[in-house]
Design an enzyme around this catalytic site. Sequence first.
Site, short mmCIF file in Angstrom:
data_model
loop_
_atom_site.label_atom_id
_atom_site.label_comp_id
_atom_site.label_asym_id
_atom_site.label_seq_id
_atom_site.Cartn_x
_atom_site.Cartn_y
_atom_site.Cartn_z
N HIS A 110 -39.48 -19.34 13.61
CA HIS A 110 -38.18 -18.67 13.67
C HIS A 110 -37.15 -19.69 14.15
O HIS A 110 -37.49 -20.64 14.88
CB HIS A 110 -38.23 -17.49 14.63
CG HIS A 110 -39.02 -16.34 14.13
ND1 HIS A 110 -38.92 -15.08 14.68
CD2 HIS A 110 -39.93 -16.23 13.13
CE1 HIS A 110 -39.73 -14.25 14.05
NE2 HIS A 110 -40.36 -14.94 13.10
N GLU A 116 -34.92 -19.58 16.42
CA GLU A 116 -34.85 -19.72 17.89
C GLU A 116 -35.94 -20.65 18.42
O GLU A 116 -35.69 -21.54 19.23
CB GLU A 116 -35.00 -18.36 18.58
CG GLU A 116 -33.95 -17.34 18.22
CD GLU A 116 -34.39 -16.41 17.10
OE1 GLU A 116 -34.86 -16.91 16.05
OE2 GLU A 116 -34.26 -15.19 17.27
N CYS A 134 -36.33 -11.29 18.18
CA CYS A 134 -37.53 -10.44 18.20
C CYS A 134 -38.25 -10.65 19.53
O CYS A 134 -37.86 -11.48 20.35
CB CYS A 134 -38.45 -10.81 17.03
SG CYS A 134 -39.21 -12.45 17.19
N CYS A 165 -39.46 -14.31 20.14
CA CYS A 165 -38.38 -15.22 20.49
C CYS A 165 -37.80 -14.89 21.86
O CYS A 165 -37.45 -15.81 22.62
CB CYS A 165 -37.30 -15.18 19.41
SG CYS A 165 -37.89 -15.88 17.84
#
Length: 143
Positions: free
Chosen positions: A47, A49, A77, A80
């Site tokens: 992801h 992040e 999410c 993260c």
Amino acid sequence: MKLALEEARAARDLGEVPIGAVVVSGSGEILARAGNRTLALHDPTAHAELLAIREACARLGSERLMDCDLYVTLEPCAMCAAAISFARIRRLYFGAPDPKGGAVEHGSRFFAQPTCHHAPEVIGGLEESDTAELLREFFTARR
């Protein structure tokens, strides 16, 4: 947030879900920027992040980003949010809320849990209409 949007657009252009993230030091220096790369890296944890946090930590030579801020185009999410907490990010800025997969203002509300060791200051809604529209266009085109 403008740089995070650039990263999100670059991710979109690669066929990735258009999410971008930028880590900024307390002095305003951009330490890292990334977009989603789950498809390109064959990695469900890639992801934006996490990629930006990893790069910033490597650049600083530390697992902590205590005086740093993270800008991300979509509410993080749970995975993260946990990484943000573990990295001791000072402030989290995000664009669009994510009622389905978000874990900051929605879902598990990770930072409000008693098991969360560090909760950053959270500011949501930055460039919300632009970030939401980018995601909407992406998913509409895929259907």
